[in-house]
Write an enzyme that holds these catalytic residues in place. Structure first.
Site, PDB file in Angstrom:
ATOM      1  N   GLU A   1      -2.146  -0.894 -39.945  1.00 26.40           N
ATOM      2  CA  GLU A   1      -3.147  -1.962 -39.798  1.00 26.40           C
ATOM      3  C   GLU A   1      -3.114  -2.528 -38.363  1.00 26.40           C
ATOM      4  OE1 GLU A   1      -2.963  -6.157 -39.420  1.00 26.40           O
ATOM      5  OE2 GLU A   1      -2.123  -5.933 -41.444  1.00 26.40           O
TER       6      GLU A   1
ATOM      7  N   GLU B   1       3.927  -1.229 -32.010  1.00 25.75           N
ATOM      8  CA  GLU B   1       3.521  -2.022 -33.162  1.00 25.75           C
ATOM      9  C   GLU B   1       4.512  -1.924 -34.309  1.00 25.75           C
ATOM     10  OE1 GLU B   1       0.983  -4.155 -33.124  1.00 25.75           O
ATOM     11  OE2 GLU B   1       0.570  -3.552 -31.056  1.00 25.75           O
TER      12      GLU B   1
HETATM   13 ZN   LIG Z   1       1.201  -8.173 -39.207  1.00 27.00          ZN
END
Ligand SMILES: [Zn+2]
Length: 1099
Positions: A184, A259
């Site tokens: 995401e 990330e």
């Molecule tokens: Zn997050």
């Protein structure tokens, strides 16, 4: 991810029918922004209202949720309403108007024949599956299927200018490595058409979006956006579609490392550490006791299916994830055949299909279409019990810090809508307000400090029900369990009272029909409702149509009586249901440091196993990633992101209508706005007559007004009456500096709403709350204190950046000091002390509460603010007049002279956590700065570029931001879930140099300006417009000044940025630092800078 992309919300839970993700009745407004903005809950919220108020739910809605990862984003606020107890005496002078449909948007002129012809759809590759007009939201909804891929598209058309797009993929994880969550984050880091580092961050900077986010649920991932500007809207849609289907992260491992997770080694002689945005985000989540409980509950309730693992990622498991698995997950699940797409608003429905068709045509049918199907959890044949540890501070009595939560999985399949609606009502009856019987009995029992568990939750495949207490003594665990079960049994045998039922019914109906989603787009609230069924292959239209099941339920209750409706539900789904999981959490003050040392050991072992070449290679890789992060995108790449021009931006502010008048000698502000027959009213009292030492009692005073009862009515009856006659009443303090003056404004605001036909009831109830409530119930007051204390303690680990900002504010202005007294560390200390005093000196406390009332209530210091349309405003005046007549007219005691600030030194507040919240601030006005609109553009730019890169991407923190409070002049920096401490402070200090060396091309500057205007013009429903207009009035902020700031924003130049460099250096040279941090990090910092912080321990 609210404020400037810094928070990506990761998990939501709710009862679908009553989904109010925003605050339906928000008291949580910014004390600092000059215009209301989506930055509302960033810094100032904790200081502008009592935390207790913030924690009160409005309905059986998305509240108390265990499973929400960022409850901060969604915390639904006060507005009391209510259920349960004996016959009412004093409601005879209240009308018996029946509830009717309301909605705060203009009467629909929308013609239902807008749409896409079948031929157009056909030509674009879609077939129409079904089409319905949804009366409840005055919308035409058409379900399409893309023929080639099978992708389903819901196209909702109406006259709402706040357009919404969302793409939702079913992404059930098999383990707790956090793949869905990392993906995401990663898909928003560049794509085929938009190959820059962070399109998401660019969109935040330069778009007029009213919502932009990405959310990971336990079984799905959502990418929603919203905008009122059509051009902007389609820009955003295109960037999101490209990101989801063609992200760079599946080719570029550096994105996954940034990330997700990676090893970091700056120098072969140093220690290896873990870094990664999601890794640190989840460390923060796992430091928070209620989050740890929520995860333990999930594992216990769903041991066999996907819900038993953590889609967000467990920090101890995340480093097991490989790049190969990550890529495979995208290949499998991010395919149109596994996507559901939602469009909503007043744009052209054919254009929607045209845009989609371009993307979808590039795919064929999926090779693995059913792999994402969610298998249901089978029901247990007997209850289970689990015990876990959670990280706790070592202060206080550890024996009294246990948590216990009872959880039921209600069914092995999804329930029909009627049953769900009935369970939603049941939930509100049991737990909806402090007066609800199960809630009340648990709090009255004295067995714990506050409720845990989210009540009914039906956003997953199978619904569940959870309830328990925290702050429980080890010996009382069994008592809590027994109390919950016996209470439910008793309620099933005896049923609910008529008044309780009527109050719940009115409250739920009012909110369903008012459809006031606050700053959250309405179209998105509808999308979440619909997707909760659609994602499982069920009817997506069903959840939007509440009218019929609601009528059916009401008719059944009228015919058979409420007992016949609710008792079987309690018996079947709870009492006779063997799928019960009892989860007990034990405090463990060593857990945080043990987790830390385990991690260190693992990394030390790893390092020991590495050769010199390995270490050199890791150092090189670390530098490669850092270099990539530091290197700005080339201008031609940045240009790929579509952006509006300054010409697309209106030059003038849209003024909110305001008429300032007087009734019976009191100021009355009126805002003539269409509210579809709802009256929104605020009654405001000046707090400056209070003695300084009474200030910390104010939040509890406000709570007492709503939750103590009068001579004639118990608090349960009073709450029921409010629930039956109004849409809710809330009471809270509001304090702000006034610009250009040592003066400050400090008020208590009573906020209420009702159908205009019930305006008289509303004002009678406000009067009753203010004048008739008695401060006599010592036991209830004791509960308020323990609940507030528990709430403040969890906000230390959950919202440490607000705590730090509040603490900083208190060092610079009196207004900041007051807010901190009512919602910061000082407030927590006050509560800790008060908890002891309640037993010893109740008479004294009760007298102080009475003294607050006497000082406050006066016609002269009172202001009334009304929002409704003209005819309803006029009709309400007589009730306002009557209300004001009843107020004492003696002028208030002379204005007290408050003058206090916290001592100016640097502070570190110790919390049991693995991550920190680091703040630094200075008062720019005291350093000679004159307010200019460019400061909003500049501080946004600093947050979105400098801090984003240094604190988030390179530092590995979950977020960092800077904000200017134009009233007090305080300029803040804060970070959250930050693995660093001194390094982050160094980044703040280098901000001036960053500005001095800044090169800004025109496009970048325009983007920053447009992004700032997007905040200034954030979408507001009429009640918010009226409310914000009142706040501007109270703080002496005129429409002319608003226009002037807008012009300054629009004409901001590079010169302004450069000039601001010297201004912001005040933070470096004269600033104060406050960190909310772990003991280990503070010790380490002190090795570098001995006694830099004064250390404070509160938990
Ligand atoms: Zn997050």
């Amino acid at each position: 991810m609210e404020r400037a992309a810094l928070l990506r919300c990761s998990s939501l839970a709710s009862n679908r029918f009553f989904y109010f993700p925003g605050r339906s009745f928000s008291v949580r407004l910014p004390a600092s922004a000059p215009f209301s903005s989506r930055y509302a809950s960033s810094l100032s919220s904790a200081s502008s209202t009592s935390s207790r108020l913030l924690r009160r739910p409005i309905l059986g809605i998305s509240r108390r949720s265990l499973h929400r990862r960022h409850s901060r984003l969604l915390r639904v606020v006060a507005s009391s309403s209510s259920p349960s107890s004996s016959p009412l005496h004093s409601d005879k002078h209240f009308s018996t108007l029946s509830a009717r449909a309301v909605a705060t948007q203009p009467a629909p002129q929308f013609s239902s024949d807008v749409g896409v012809s079948d031929e157009v759809a056909e030509k674009l590759g879609f077939e129409k599956v079904s089409e319905q007009f949804i009366e409840e939201c005055k919308s035409k909804a058409v379900l399409f299927k893309h023929k080639k891929t099978g992708c389903e598209v819901m196209s909702v058309s109406n006259d709402d200018e706040n357009k919404v797009f969302g793409i939702v993929l079913r992404t059930p994880p098999k383990d707790s490595t956090g793949i869905p969550h990392i993906l995401e984050h990663s898909v928003l880091c560049g794509s085929r058409k938009y190959p820059l580092k962070e399109p998401f961050a660019e969109l935040i900077k330069g778009s007029l979006n009213t919502y932009l986010n990405a959310i990971t649920f336990p079984d799905r991932t959502c990418y929603p956006i919203a905008s009122t500007n059509t051009k902007d809207f389609y820009n955003l849609v295109d960037v999101y579609l490209d990101a989801v289907f063609f992200p760079k992260c599946v080719e570029d491992e550096l994105i996954f490392q940034q990330e997700g997770w990676h090893y970091e080694l700056d120098d072969p002689s140093k220690d290896i550490t873990y870094k990664g945005v999601v890794f640190n985000e989840m460390k923060g989540v796992y430091s928070q006791p209620e989050n740890v409980l929520g995860r333990a509950v999930r594992r216990a309730v769903f041991p066999d299916n996907t819900y038993g693992v953590d889609s967000g990622g467990d920090p101890t498991v995340i480093p097991k994830l490989t790049f190969e698995e990550f890529k495979e997950f995208h290949r499998k699940y991010y395919h149109p055949s596994n996507a559901r797409i939602w469009f909503y608003g007043d744009d052209d429905p054919s254009e929607r299909l045209r845009i989609l068709s371009e993307y979808l045509e590039m795919f064929g049918s999926s090779s693995s279409p059913s792999e994402s199907t969610i298998e249901p959890q089978r029901l247990f044949s007997k209850p289970v019990r689990v015990v876990h540890k959670y990280p706790a501070g070592d202060g206080g009595d550890l024996k009294k810090k246990h948590m216990v939560c009872l959880n039921w999985l209600l069914s092995d399949k999804t329930l029909d809508l009627e049953t769900e609606l009935a369970l939603g009502f049941l939930d509100h009856l049991l737990l909806g307000t402090p007066a609800s019987p199960l809630m009340k009995i648990l709090l009255d029992s004295g067995l714990g400090d506050d409720i845990v568990g989210g009540g009914m939750e039906d956003d997953l495949l199978q619904p569940q029900f959870s309830i328990g207490l925290k702050g429980v003594s080890e010996d009382d665990i069994q008592k809590v369990e027994d109390l919950i079960l016996t209470t439910l049994k008793k309620l099933s045998e005896e049923g609910f009272e008529t008044e309780a039922l009527e109050a719940s019914m009115n409250t739920i109906e009012f909110h369903l029909r008012e459809n006031n989603t606050g700053s959250f787009p309405r179209g998105l609230a509808l999308m979440f409702q619909s997707i909760g069924k659609w994602i499982y292959g069920l009817d997506p239209f069903g959840p939007l149509k509440y009218e019929k099941p609601l009528m059916a339920l009401k008719a059944r209750i009228a015919k058979e009586g409420s007992k016949a409706v609710f008792s079987p539900l309690i018996e079947k789904f709870i009492l006779n249901n063997h799928h019960r999981a009892i989860v007990e959490m034990q405090p463990d003050p060593e857990k945080a440091s043990r987790d830390d040392s385990l991690e260190r050991e693992t990394l030390e072992k790893l390092k020991a196993s590495m050769t010199e070449e390995d270490l050199a290679e890791l150092t090189r890789a670390t530098q490669e990633l850092k270099l990539k992060q530091e290197t700005p995108d080339p201008p031609e790449v940045l240009k790929t992101i579509p952006c509006l021009h300054l010409d697309d931006i209106p030059k003038r502010t849209t003024p909110t209508p305001i008429e300032v008048g007087e009734i019976n000698g009191s100021k009355v502000l009126q805002h003539d706005l269409f509210t579809n027959d709802v009256l929104y009213a605020e009654v405001v009292f000046d707090m400056r007559s209070l003695k300084q030492e009474l200030l910390p009692l104010v939040p509890l005073f406000c709570q007492s007004l709503l939750e103590m009862g009068t001579k004639d009515m118990s608090f349960v009856q009073l709450n029921q009456l409010i629930g039956r006659k109004t849409g809710g009443i809330s009471v809270y303090p509001f304090t702000s500096s006034v610009r250009g003056s040592t003066d400050l404004c400090s008020h208590i605001i009573v906020r209420g709403k009702a159908m205009t036909g019930r305006a008289e009831d509303l004002f009678n109830l406000v009067k009753c709350v203010l004048q008739e409530v008695q401060f006599s119930d010592q036991q209830r007051f004791k509960q308020f204190v323990s609940q507030s204390k528990a709430g403040m303690e969890s906000s230390l680990s959950d919202g440490g950046h607000s705590i730090a900002a509040s603490r900083l504010g208190a060092k610079f202005t009196t207004a900041g000091w007051i807010s901190e007294q009512m919602g910061g560390v000082s407030y927590l200390e006050f509560l800790q002390d008060l908890e002891k005093r309640v037993d010893q000196d109740w008479d004294g406390i009760s007298a102080s509460l009475e003294e607050i009332r006497t000082s406050l209530l006066s016609k002269d210091g009172c202001l009334v603010n009304l929002t409704a349309d003209g005819k309803n405003l006029t009709a309400s005046e007589k009730y306002v007049s009557k209300f004001l007549d009843c107020l004492p007219s003696s002028s208030p005691a002379a204005t007290a002279s408050w003058s206090a600030r916290l001592p100016p030194g640097n502070e570190a507040i110790v919390i049991p956590s693995q991550v920190n919240y680091v703040g630094k601030a200075a008062n720019l006005y005291e350093a000679g700065y004159q307010l200019h609109g460019s400061v909003y553009v500049i501080s946004n730019h600093i947050s979105n570029t400098w801090l984003w890169d240094r604190v988030r991407l390179m530092g590995g923190a979950y977020g960092g931001m800077s904000q200017f409070n134009p009233y007090s002049g305080v300029y803040y920096f804060v970070s959250w879930r930050d693995p660093n401490l001194l390094n982050t402070l160094d980044v703040y200090d280098a901000t001036g140099d960053f500005l001095r060396e800044l090169e800004l091309d025109n496009d970048t500057l325009t983007k920053s300006i447009i992004g700032t205007i997007g905040d200034v013009d954030s979408y507001q429903l009429p009640d918010a417009k009226g409310y914000n207009s009142m706040l501007r009035y109270l703080r002496g902020f005129t429409e002319e000044e608003r226009q002037q700031r807008r012009e300054e924003i629009l004409s901001t130049s590079l010169k302004n940025f450069r000039e601001f460099a010297d201004v912001v250096d005040a933070v470096k040279h004269k600033g104060v630092s406050v960190a909310v941090a772990s003991a280990g990090h503070i010790d380490a910092a002190h090795k570098d800078r001995p006694s830099y912080f004064q250390v404070k321990k509160v938990v």
